[in-house]
Design an enzyme around this catalytic site. Structure first.
Site, PDB file in Angstrom:
ATOM      1  N   THR B 110     -24.610 -73.269  25.706  1.00 52.15           N
ATOM      2  CA  THR B 110     -25.480 -73.685  24.611  1.00 52.15           C
ATOM      3  C   THR B 110     -26.579 -72.681  24.297  1.00 52.15           C
ATOM      4  O   THR B 110     -27.476 -72.976  23.555  1.00 52.15           O
ATOM      5  CB  THR B 110     -26.117 -75.043  24.931  1.00 52.15           C
ATOM      6  N   THR B 186     -24.810 -73.932  31.575  1.00 53.13           N
ATOM      7  CA  THR B 186     -25.623 -74.089  32.787  1.00 53.13           C
ATOM      8  C   THR B 186     -24.936 -74.861  33.907  1.00 53.13           C
ATOM      9  O   THR B 186     -25.296 -74.699  35.063  1.00 53.13           O
ATOM     10  CB  THR B 186     -26.943 -74.808  32.449  1.00 53.13           C
ATOM     11  N   ASP B 187     -23.931 -75.684  33.571  1.00 55.20           N
ATOM     12  CA  ASP B 187     -23.356 -76.556  34.603  1.00 55.20           C
ATOM     13  C   ASP B 187     -22.825 -75.782  35.807  1.00 55.20           C
ATOM     14  O   ASP B 187     -23.028 -76.175  36.942  1.00 55.20           O
ATOM     15  CB  ASP B 187     -22.226 -77.409  34.008  1.00 55.20           C
ATOM     16  N   LYS B 265     -28.219 -75.738  40.214  1.00 54.55           N
ATOM     17  CA  LYS B 265     -28.667 -76.652  39.179  1.00 54.55           C
ATOM     18  C   LYS B 265     -28.975 -77.987  39.841  1.00 54.55           C
ATOM     19  O   LYS B 265     -28.106 -78.581  40.466  1.00 54.55           O
ATOM     20  CB  LYS B 265     -27.577 -76.828  38.109  1.00 54.55           C
TER      21      LYS B 265
END
Lengths: 639, 464
Positions: B110, B186-187, B265
């Site tokens: 994103t 980011t995951d 994360k």
């Protein structure tokens, strides 16, 4: 065409407003009475200025769904503000902070919203699409408001016509602003995310008074549901105003309907006078094409100035700029609103866009008040090679802010040649308004990709209709036929007991006026006795009305009985006193007549009235006054 | 029905498709829809494929969308066609010979995205011109060149992309760029950061991974600031390591540079989701400067040499132990030909006894089994309790304080190099990029507990 000169507010007539082509429409924001917020499970309606933490954010413009940047968005980006949010744990979770995606929409809020839409005779949409409406002023930490149109195309009666409701949306409320100084704007987040509806009327109001009266109609409609919030800030109007040849301008955040007339009057005046200003410029040969302005750095020229704001600017190493507006002489003193002049339009832009929030933020050579000395003005005039026909504006700030300010001064002055800029304006307490931001358009809408579309079923609509009150204007029509006292009608029509009234009159055959007085006036009388009327409930009213219908309560002891019920909190058999026997009544009459004969009478014509008083004092609550009056031959004295 | 060109009716099916087709009204038609209840003007929008088949989406002139039930539509009048052109204004990225050259490799995510009508969700969009158009500040920092290697969501990244990425990094370093930025969802950013730390060794320049937690189609997005931070790091920092560069606090204040093997994360949606585990981050980065928090990082060099060892055996798995786990969980991995298993054990690194036979079988079948801890913080210590010792007997190798995901990618990388389990063990237990540390500093484990007065004071004082 622009010969008409605005009169003072009180002297403006309907015909005057017709001359200028006054048009006004409303966007009414109303908070809904729910336990929780719209897209998270935080409690709604808990306000506090205290906070536990702060976060800092910046906003950047993004593209709309149609692939365009919005004008307002770009303007806000120019301002480069640090946005600070005050966070109180009790009322704000990570959703409002924009660190958690939305939860599903609050169903209770959606039900209330749809219900109000139905009262407005709207069509409910079949499928709700939640949109993101960009707000780059920071009033919402995400940079957008989640909002959805749920109803369209309704109406509300006003005078002998119908005012069209264009659309209704359900949305989350924004932050409350704490301060906005320089490059830092501070917001409280407690109100953020509360369920709100926006009702948009067509611009069908032809005078400022009409705008206010329609706002009252709308206010009555929502209040009749008893599912909306009340009190300061719970309902806020944005009022659109335009005049013939003008532009639709939005006055934001009017929290008192009573302010609408003077606010719209001033806005109409502003627009009209700006159009007249354009004509004046034309006469002087200044158009969008021929407009000329020059700017100069005059920091060194004003090193020894005495005028305090500029002296302070020199002392703190700010840059001072002069803008020469060619041929504008005296026009900065052109009146726009009551006691307000064109210079304010320029000063506002400088304040909002260049973040020069210390007022005064500009001075100009048309000013009648003391600023810098005439010899200083002469120095600048010479330096800038300005003519007698020109106006000079001086602005000061950091290098960057001064540059932005100079730019904005020129932009706003040039806009005068076109007419009225599309803006949203802030309502001020004196009834005038100030610049808030450029009017945003459809370009700031973007579908909310975090939430799926939501189908609104027929079953849901039926369920809502079941609790919906009757439209208040239909009630009023019926009350008028029933002959209820005029001063009670309006209140009863939106009362939570209006349904009980209907039942009492239609089913239990209670006298309409008696029932209306009981429901509306008695609580007020009770309030004067310092009774907490919040304790009153429907059961109390119902029991009193039913017993009244069953002739268990004499009409003239109704208030006493009601008061006792209210105090006991319930209706019991003892509340209704035992009716007096015939003997008791006869004894009382005989006693009263005997007492009367012993009195020294000044006004013998009032004999019966006096007798009545003496008898009723003894028997109140146990007999009907009508009965006594008949017995002593005083029939006309009692209704 | 087969004559309907579905592309013209994007996302519609069933009743809604039939209605639009019947009135010859494909998407992007400017229309007035006549229904039983009223008439609606607007633009027919494409519909998300996951939405139902009964409604037509209309964008009204004021910008809002509504759904209209197809069944109540009586007629559609068409006035024209107006297709949305969602395009970030593209401007040529300026070149300044005095500025360092930075390469941005895109994988998706994103960091730059736009709306996808098919799913109604956001999809990645990416080009130097677009980036310059939306984050012009980048041009003040460096000369930026971009290459879109992949366009996948973070969860779809895997060995193929890891290898491709490592090789691309090698090529760029040889070409002489001064820094590399990798745009990534980011995951799984920390998986990729870890595997790149192993595949690309002794880099002379910073390799900075970056993403965003709020997509760049939102005004409050962290994308722009993350990009500015990461590009600043790539262009100017002297830290020649694989790093993750993401928000420090949730406020728009500064970013943290995390070592690729120690980062994870830790929140599903917070901006400040990435945290260094069991250690402290390498540095902070703001628009203005990079402030190192420690000294022991690899320094930037002027040469163009780098070791790229881009191999991976994907027959590895993580088993997250839970009470009463049955041995068939391990057995199924063995039966399916897995070569390596990383267990995230409880506490100091434990599993229950019923698993022992399966672990024994794994050893007999030549499956490498490593133990990590699901507590994330702290070391595996299998000597403290008998059960730990028993397991080591069964061939389970403690992986010190390697994070489970890091041990997982390292095991795949090691097995990609050799089948010799002894060599695999050597590779696994020899620290390469800080994945195993000799000591845990006392400020390496800090999870402040809200509600405590001193913590509340801290939160009130500092924008978090």
């Amino acid at each position: 065409m622009y010969d008409f000169i605005f009169k003072p507010f009180n002297e403006m007539t309907e015909a005057d407003y017709k001359t200028i082509g006054f048009k006004s429409g409303l966007e009414i924001h109303q908070q809904l009475l729910t336990e929780k917020k719209l897209f998270c499970r935080c409690p709604a309606g808990k306000y506090s200025k205290e906070y536990d933490a702060e976060i800092l954010r910046h906003m950047r413009p993004t593209l709309s769904e149609m692939g365009v940047y919005d004008g307002t968005a770009l303007m806000e980006f120019k301002t480069k503000k640090n946005i600070i949010y005050h966070i109180k744990r009790e009322t704000v979770c990570t959703y409002e902070m924009d660190d958690t995606p939305p939860f599903l929409i609050n169903e209770e809020a959606l039900d209330i919203a749809i219900g109000i839409g139905l009262l407005y005779n709207c069509n409910t949409v079949d499928e709700l699409h939640i949109a993101r409406k960009q707000y780059l002023d920071g009033s919402i930490p995400t940079g957008f408001q989640r909002t959805a149109i749920y109803a369209l195309d309704g109406w509300i009666p006003y005078k002998d016509r119908k005012i069209k409701i264009v659309q209704m949306s359900i949305e989350e409320d924004s932050c409350r602003e704490v301060s906005d100084i320089g490059h830092e704007r501070v917001y409280l987040t407690d109100r953020l995310g509360m369920p709100l509806i926006e009702t948009v009327t067509e611009p069908a109001m032809k005078t400022p008074q009409e705008a206010a009266e329609v706002a009252w109609q709308c206010s009555k409609l929502v209040r009749s549901t008893h599912k909306v919030r009340r009190g300061m800030g719970a309902a806020r109007e944005d009022v659109n105003v335009s005049v013939e040849g003008g532009t639709r301008v939005e006055i934001k955040g009017v929290s008192q309907i009573s302010m609408i007339p003077v606010l719209t009057y001033n806005e109409a005046m502003r627009q009209w006078n700006l159009l007249r200003l354009r004509e004046e410029l034309k006469k002087r040969g200044i158009t969008n094409e021929t407009f000329k302005a020059e700017d100069f750095d005059v920091t060194n020229l004003l090193k020894k100035v005495n005028y305090a704001p500029l002296k302070n600017a020199v002392d703190t190493g700010m840059k001072i700029c002069a803008v020469v507006l060619k041929g504008f002489k005296d026009l900065l003193h052109w009146q726009t609103q009551t006691d307000t002049y064109f210079s304010k339009e320029i000063s506002d832009r400088v304040r909002v866009i260049a973040c020069l929030t210390n007022i005064p933020n500009i001075i100009h050579s048309d000013s009648k008040s003391d600023t810098i000395t005439s010899s200083d003005w002469q120095k600048i005039k010479k330096f800038a090679n300005a003519n007698d026909d020109d106006t000079m504006v001086i602005v000061w700030g950091s290098n960057e802010d001064a540059k932005t300010a100079v730019n904005e001064i020129i932009i706003r002055a040039k806009e005068a040649t076109i007419g009225i800029p599309s803006e949203t304006r802030q309502a001020l307490s004196d009834g005038t308004n100030g610049f808030e931001r450029i009017l945003p358009g459809a370009d700031r809408m973007y579908p909310d990709t975090d939430l799926p579309p939501k189908k609104i079923t027929k079953e849901r609509l039926e369920r809502i209709k079941a609790w919906l009150p009757e439209q208040f204007w239909k009630r009023i029509e019926w009350y008028n036929k029933l002959g209820i006292p005029k001063d009670i009608i309006e209140e009863l029509s939106i009362s939570r007991y209006a349904e009980l009234f209907k039942k009492a009159v239609n089913e239990w055959k209670v006298n309409p006026t008696t029932a209306a007085v009981l429901l509306i006036q008695y609580p007020k009388r009770l309030k004067k006795t310092e009774y907490l009327i919040e304790w009153l409930n429907e059961d109390m009213f119902e029991s009193v009305l039913k017993n009244l219908a069953d002739n268990k309560i004499p009409v003239d002891s109704l208030f006493t009985t009601f008061k006792t019920v209210a105090e006991l909190g319930t209706f019991t058999g003892e509340v209704v006193l035992n009716p007096a026997s015939d003997k008791e009544i006869d004894d009382a009459i005989v006693k009263a007549q005997a007492d009367y004969s012993k009195m020294k009478i000044i006004n013998p014509e009032k004999k019966n009235k006096l007798l009545m008083g003496m008898i009723m004092k003894k028997l109140r609550g146990k007999v009907s006054a009508k009965d006594i009056a008949q017995r002593i031959g005083f029939a006309k004295g009692v209704k | 029905m087969d004559e309907i060109n579905l592309e013209e009716f994007k996302g519609y099916r069933g009743a809604a498709l039939n209605t639009l087709h019947k009135f010859n009204s494909p998407v992007w038609s400017d229309v007035e829809i006549i229904t039983e209840d009223g008439n609606y003007k607007g633009l027919v929008l494409p519909r998300s494929e996951t939405a139902d088949e009964f409604h037509i989406v209309l964008k009204m002139p004021i910008g809002y969308n509504i759904g209209i039930a197809a069944e109540k539509i009586k007629e559609i009048n068409i006035f024209g066609r107006r297709e949305a052109k969602y395009k970030i204004p593209e401007k040529d990225f300026p070149f300044d010979p005095k500025k360092p050259n930075v390469k941005l490799l895109g994988t998706g995510g994103t960091i730059a995205s736009r709306l996808d009508y098919r799913t109604g969700a956001v999809i990645p969009a990416f080009s130097p011109g677009e980036l310059y158009g939306s984050v012009p500040e980048l041009a003040d920092i460096c000369n930026l060149d971009t290459e879109k290697l992949y366009g996948v969501f973070s969860e779809n990244m895997g060995p193929e992309q890891w290898i491709g990425l490592a090789e691309a990094i090698g090529r760029e370093i040889e070409k002489g760029v001064q820094g590399i930025v990798i745009g990534h969802g980011t995951d799984t950013m920390h998986h990729t950061a870890a595997v790149l730390s192993f595949m690309v060794q002794d880099s002379p320049i910073p390799i900075v991974m970056v993403g965003s937690q709020r997509s760049s189609d939102r005004p409050s997005s962290d994308a722009a600031l993350n990009l500015i931070h990461s590009v600043t790091t790539a262009a100017k920092s002297d830290i020649a390591e694989v790093m993750v560069c993401m928000f420090g606090p949730t406020s728009d204040l500064y970013g943290l540079l995390h070592r690729g093997t120690r980062v994870r994360k830790m929140h599903s949606s917070y901006r400040s989701t990435f945290r260094t585990i069991g250690d402290i981050p390498i540095a902070t980065v703001s628009r203005e400067k990079i402030t190192p928090l420690r000294e022991d990082y690899k320094r930037r060099r002027n040469d163009n040499s780098v070791k790229v060892n881009a191999v991976f055996d994907d027959r590895v798995a993580i088993v997250y132990y839970y009470p009463n786990m049955k041995p068939d969980m391990i057995d199924s991995l063995i039966d399916n030909g897995y070569k390596g298993i990383v267990i995230a054990g409880t506490g100091l690194g434990h599993v229950n006894k019923p698993l022992y036979p399966a672990l024994k079988r794994a050893k007999e079948n030549g499956v490498a089994v490593y133990m990590t801890v699901q507590t994330l913080w702290g070391y595996v210590q299998m000597y403290v309790y008998d059960t730990g010792r028993d397991m080591m007997e069964l061939g389970v190798i403690p992986a010190a304080n390697m994070l489970p995901e890091v041990a997982f990618v390292k095991l795949g990388w090691a097995l990609g190099q050799t089948d010799d389990l002894q060599k695999v063990k050597e590779i696994m237990l020899t620290p390469i990029a800080g994945e195993i540390t000799e000591r845990e500093p006392s400020n390496g484990y800090l999870i402040y507990q809200g509600g405590l007065p001193e913590v509340e004071d801290f939160i009130k004082q500092y924008r978090k």
